[in-house]
Design an enzyme around this catalytic site. Structure first.
Site, PDB file in Angstrom:
ATOM      1  N   LYS A  51       0.890  -1.136   0.110  1.00 21.39           N
ATOM      2  CA  LYS A  51       0.106  -0.005  -0.011  1.00 21.39           C
ATOM      3  C   LYS A  51       0.885   1.135  -0.062  1.00 21.39           C
ATOM      4  O   LYS A  51       1.873   1.273   0.646  1.00 21.39           O
ATOM      5  CB  LYS A  51      -0.746  -0.028   1.292  1.00 21.39           C
ATOM      6  CG  LYS A  51      -1.862   0.970   1.228  1.00 21.39           C
ATOM      7  CD  LYS A  51      -2.763   0.936   2.486  1.00 21.39           C
ATOM      8  CE  LYS A  51      -4.096   2.039   2.399  1.00 21.39           C
ATOM      9  NZ  LYS A  51      -4.798   1.943   3.868  1.00 21.39           N
ATOM     10  N   SER A  98     -10.263   0.063   6.787  1.00 24.45           N
ATOM     11  CA  SER A  98      -9.779   0.061   5.420  1.00 24.45           C
ATOM     12  C   SER A  98      -8.881  -1.074   4.954  1.00 24.45           C
ATOM     13  O   SER A  98      -8.645  -1.186   3.837  1.00 24.45           O
ATOM     14  CB  SER A  98      -8.646   1.196   5.515  1.00 24.45           C
ATOM     15  OG  SER A  98      -9.277   2.455   5.460  1.00 24.45           O
ATOM     16  N   SER A 148     -10.036   2.258   2.550  1.00 23.33           N
ATOM     17  CA  SER A 148      -9.158   2.724   1.695  1.00 23.33           C
ATOM     18  C   SER A 148      -8.024   1.914   1.049  1.00 23.33           C
ATOM     19  O   SER A 148      -7.540   2.206   0.123  1.00 23.33           O
ATOM     20  CB  SER A 148      -8.222   3.882   2.457  1.00 23.33           C
ATOM     21  OG  SER A 148      -7.516   3.224   3.453  1.00 23.33           O
TER      22      SER A 148
END
Lengths: 95, 484, 492
Positions: free
Chosen positions: C78, C182, C158
């Site tokens: 990420k 997330s 997210s």
């Protein structure tokens, strides 16, 4: 509690985010929408409750006083948008 | 003595409170392992944490905690076993995180008190409100470039103790005495070097005025004053400014003002002031700071004798005057020097020599005690020579002068220059006889009742012996001879 | 050779050990898949050359018998994790061109275990979002589509890039971060497994901060076992993070015994929302039945303050963010937009550098902390948070894990929830309470919606009891036998 345009402008200034005059009103509406929804927290009885600031039930750890870091000015300023001679540079501040 | 400003409408009293920022003596920063030393090349003592790079996190330096507790104990203050680090949010070029990690509602040290030393050995108690730990900011340099300010983050994250006083001071002199006392205490404790020039001690001064005995007035704050002299000037200017406003029917606005030492005035920093709202909240990257009573006790056991108890001891055990004692304890180095000189000797005599001759010479030559050419044992030796009658007090002063200039030992100087006091009664008697023989008229006058002339004969004898005659012995022999 | 990208991490590990294929081959297959997945926009930065180099090194290590636990396994990271020498953006314009000169602890741990980085994956800007529509680098597309419908769906957020990459077989696993859901919500939206560990289990050092008291890195992969393998490598005490907990990291994989006989599973009645879709409710009941059939004891519990979790979260997280994101000021890194003076430079930089959702949250957060409102908003929210944490504490006196749906719906289309931020925030209704309490949670794909989209169930555990969570999740996974995969339409 309800935010007006002036408050949004003040908050935007505190947050150092430029908000155009025309956007203040819609922004106030958006924020009021969220804050209005948050109001429901008032329903919770929190009279004898300590505010929670950490989920970890542990004590703050202390570091020994040794110089273990620093000494790499090139790495520190490598990403700087502006600078000279190992300094960062910003528009001149007049005091 | 408080400072009273006599206005057209009556007397005004000045009220002063101080916030002193003292850099904690430590090797590394409050929340990072970068060096906290002064004066390195720009940004060379900066870690990724100090530069607030994304994802960087603070870890507290145990030394900063220990030093804050030690200082709190030195200020006779309550030590809080539970305290909280908060973020103080504001934007500034030399504040990389956009917030300063500080302590707001729950500081590590609570209320305390210290005594300040005033003229003539008087003291006054000043309340300490709190002491908390916080990060220093970086440094902005405005004079390196025509349109840019340069930022050096070496100081960013250096540990500071903010020591807040009660608004207990009533004159610039008291404020100065307070700063000197705090400086003295932290230097005794070894928790801050007290160096105001390098910025390791700075003061924010809060000044207000009021009618004597009435409620406190609105205060103005003058930030970052780094000299005691400037602080006193700033207080005088600011107090008078406020009185002028109030007397002309105006109101004092609470604000931050800047003291300009070049112009000797304070001026508003309203531009910086706009919409200050620090939005304090507990730093979620840190947990509350906690320690136990044993930790405090361990530190307490290592505390040195502090200036006030030391002063009391000098007065009580050594018989010094409060003034002399106050002067000698103000700096730990001085007190240590004095104690080394006084050890096993006449303490009052030692005090006179340290305060009179030594300080006099240091002042004249602009030297610090640390650079004194005469070290404590050497001064002690000199005093021994006086005590055992080898030299007179007057000769000793000459010898000291020589010691200070050359660094030679007292005994060597006395030997080289033949300054040894003459106690040989034969030699002294011969000199006395010569003086009496050379001044028959004066002898007659003396004998006729003019006692004052004894001093003249003493002087003549001393002159004849180049000052080396032991004055006691001279008196002993001269008196009966003159009396005939 | 069969398609190496279809292997699980556990299978790939076995294959590498046996010498069936090399890490270079495994990595090459994933680089091909990554390149082919461009229409999904999962990756912000691809690092194929470094990946090949790392895979080669891995093969060398393995040949010497020095292979680590994740040696040679290609992963996506990420783009909230700082990676030394590789652009790190947090999907924000404001971090333009930022290349860290340091490596986050979690990724460093992964590389120490031998893992290979394929690239940095997309996310909602600064992890603020539940649909991956707020990235400066564009929307991430969910590999899944509704049956018979070609319209693009959000992958959740997210960690949408992580989810999309794993679900589209262009990475074997990915790191995520979970602040209010997330990791778990996008896992649910894309039919994969996402594990949020207990707060303090994984170091936050080097992870771009959103809300410090909530942020927690965790693994995303296609099976429970794979997340267990990854977490074991990612987790561990880090003296550089004051909130990192000094506890040994258990062997999470070994905890997956398949035996949950007598395990007490709590079913919180407050999670049965008014107007919740029938299929979510049905799936939840199905989950209950599966666990019961496996020998677990089902216990009805109450978490009375559940409904206040979201509003509390939407004060606390923005408040912390308003302070955490103050460092993006155009001085030391990233974007700078000049102005006539310093303050104007700040305001211009931050106005242009932050997107609409980030700005909205920064303003809310700034307001919630400002003088006169702190007590009413921030302090109140932290007290409500304490109540929510207490609810869980009480519940865990009687149960071992809690079973809930992960999200109130399946993946939705772009712009479907754009107008009212509150509607978007409701996506996190089931994930936020455990985040506030710092508890570990996992989302396991458990079935398909009537439209053919994956749906996840969430298991929540006691603090630092990830082992029991993995154990129950393994059983749930086996019972659900979720084998559906999206059609690979993006390969064109």
């Amino acid at each position: 509690m309800s935010l007006d345009k002036a408050t949004v402008a003040k908050v935007a200034n505190l947050a150092r985010i430029k908000v155009e005059e025309k956007d203040l009103e819609p922004m106030a509406a958006e924020l009021n929408n969220i804050l209005g929804w948050v109001e429901q927290l008032g329903e919770v009885d929190t009279a004898d409750v300590e505010p929670m600031t950490s989920v970890a039930e542990m004590r703050l750890r202390w570091r020994a006083d040794e110089v273990t870091d620093g000494g790499y000015v090139e790495d520190i300023v490598a990403n700087a948008p502006s600078g000279e001679d190992g300094y960062f540079a910003v528009p001149k501040v007049i005091e | 003595m408080g400072m009273i400003i006599q206005g057209a409408t009556g007397d005004w009293e000045v009220v002063i409170g101080l916030e002193i920022h003292a850099q904690v003596t430590s090797k590394s920063k409050l929340f990072s392992g970068a060096s906290a030393a002064y004066g390195a090349a720009p940004n060379s003592q900066v870690s990724f944490v100090d530069a607030a790079m994304p994802g960087m996190l603070p870890v507290i330096n145990e030394m900063a905690v220990e030093q804050a507790v030690r200082t709190g104990l030195g200020l006779n203050a309550k030590i809080n076993k539970f305290s909280v680090f908060d973020r103080k949010n504001y934007f500034y070029a030399d504040l990389p995180q956009g917030y300063q990690i500080s302590q707001y509602l729950q500081p590590i040290v609570g209320e305390g008190k210290i005594l300040i030393d005033l003229k003539d050995g008087e003291t006054r108690e000043i309340g300490i409100t709190r002491l908390h730990l916080e990060q220093d900011a970086g440094k902005s340099l405005h004079d390196q470039h025509p349109s840019m300010s340069f930022i050096d983050l070496n100081r960013s994250g250096v540990p500071l103790m903010e020591i807040v006083s009660e608004p207990d001071m009533r004159s610039p002199e008291e404020a100065a005495a307070y700063v000197k006392k705090i400086r003295s205490i932290v230097r005794y404790l070894g928790t801050c070097d007290g160096n105001m020039e390098e910025g390791s001690m700075r003061a924010d001064v809060n000044v207000s005025v009021r009618r004597v005995g009435e409620e406190f007035g609105t205060r103005c704050e003058m930030k970052n004053i780094n000299s005691v002299r400037f602080m006193q000037q700033a207080i005088i200017y600011e107090a008078n400014r406020q009185v002028d406003i109030l007397e002309s029917g105006g109101t004092v606005e609470q604000e931050t003002r800047l003291y300009d030492p070049d112009r000797g005035e304070t001026r508003s920093m309203r531009s910086k002031e706009e919409a200050h709202d620090y939005r304090y909240f507990p730093d979620p990257d840190l947990l509350p700071l906690e320690f136990d009573g044993a930790f405090i006790e361990r530190i307490r056991e290592t505390l040195p004798e502090l200036p006030d108890p030391k002063k009391a001891r000098f007065i009580k055990d050594l018989g010094l005057s409060p003034y002399d004692a106050g002067v000698l304890v103000a700096e730990k180095e001085v007190a240590d020097y004095f104690e080394a000189v006084a050890e096993g000797r006449d303490a009052k005599l030692a005090a006179n020599w340290v305060i009179g001759e030594l300080f006099g010479h240091l002042n004249r030559t602009g030297k610090d005690l640390a650079d004194s050419p005469v070290e404590a044992p050497a001064l002690g030796d000199l005093i021994d020579l006086i005590k055992d009658g080898t030299i007179s007090n007057r000769i000793a002063k000459e010898v000291f002068e020589e010691m200070f200039d050359t660094g030679k030992k007292a005994a060597d100087i006395v030997e080289e220059k033949g300054l040894k006091q003459v106690s040989d009664t034969g030699a002294i008697e011969a000199a006395i006889d010569a003086v009496i023989a050379a001044n028959p008229d004066k002898v007659a006058e003396y004998r006729g009742g003019k006692d004052k002339l004894f001093g003249f004969f003493m002087g003549q004898v001393m002159k004849a012996t180049q000052g080396k005659a032991n004055p006691g012995v001279v008196t002993e022999i001269l008196k009966p001879k003159l009396d005939g | 050779m069969s398609d190496l990208t279809k292997l699980t991490i556990a299978e790939a590990r076995a294959g590498l050990e046996k010498g069936d294929f090399s890490s270079r081959e495994l990595t090459a297959a994933h680089i091909t898949a990554m390149t082919a997945s461009k229409p999904l926009n999962a990756y912000i930065t691809e690092t194929p050359e470094q990946a090949v180099e790392a895979a080669t090194d891995s093969d060398t290590r393995r040949a010497k018998g020095e292979a680590g636990k994740l040696d040679g396994i290609p992963l996506a990271i990420k783009d909230l994790f700082c990676t030394k020498g590789v652009l790190t953006t947090a999907a924000s314009h404001i971090l333009d061109g930022f290349t860290p000169h340091y490596e986050s602890t979690v990724t460093a741990n992964l590389w120490n275990a031998g893992a290979v980085m394929l690239g940095k994956v997309n996310l909602d800007e600064f992890a603020m979002g539940s649909s991956n529509e707020t990235s400066y680098y564009g929307n991430v597309v969910n590999p899944w589509r509704r049956e018979g419908d070609e319209s693009a769906l959000v992958p959740g957020g997210s960690s949408g890039g992580s989810a999309s990459a794993v679900a589209s077989f262009s990475a074997m696993g990915a790191t995520g971060t979970d602040t209010g859901g997330s990791i778990r919500q996008p896992a649910s939206f894309t039919g994969i497994v996402g594990m949020k560990p207990t707060y303090g289990r994984c170091s936050r050092w080097g992870v771009v901060a959103f809300a410090s008291s909530l942020d927690q890195p965790g693994p995303m992969a296609r099976t429970v076992r794979d997340t267990a393998i990854m977490l074991e490598a990612m987790a561990g005490f880090d003296p550089k993070d004051s909130t990192s907990v000094n506890m040994p990291v258990p062997n999470f994989e070994a905890a997956m015994t398949g035996d949950i006989k007598g395990l007490k599973i709590g079913i919180p009645k407050e999670y049965r929302l008014d107007g919740m879709s029938e299929e979510i409710d049905t799936l939840w009941q199905q989950g209950i039945d599966w666990l019961k059939a496996a020998g677990a004891e089902i216990v009805d519990i109450s978490l009375p303050h559940t409904k206040y979790a979201l509003p509390a979260y939407y004060i606390i997280a923005p408040a912390e963010a308003s302070s955490n994101l103050a460092r993006y000021d155009g001085v030391r890194y990233g974007l700078r937009v000049e102005g006539k003076d310093l303050n104007e430079m700040y305001a211009n930089t931050r106005a242009e550098g932050f997107g609409a959702e980030v700005k909205r949250r920064l303003l809310i957060g700034t307001y919630a902390l400002s003088a006169g409102y702190y007590d009413a908003y921030y302090l109140k929210a932290q007290k409500v948070r304490a109540r929510i944490a207490e609810d869980f504490k009480q519940a865990y006196l009687n149960v071992d894990v809690i079973l809930t749906p992960t999200a109130p719906s399946a993946a939705f289309g772009f712009g479907e929830k754009g107008d009212d931020p509150l509607e978007m925030y409701l996506n996190d209704v089931f994930t936020v309470p455990a985040s506030l309490a710092g508890l570990p949670g996992i989302s396991v794909p458990a079935g398909l919606s009537t439209e053919g989209l994956p749906l996840g169930l969430q298991l929540l555990g006691k603090p630092f009891d990830e082992e029991t969570v993995f154990r129950a999740a393994g059983v749930l996974e086996e019972a659900a036998a979720f084998t559906a995969t999206p059609t690979d339409w993006w390969r064109g």
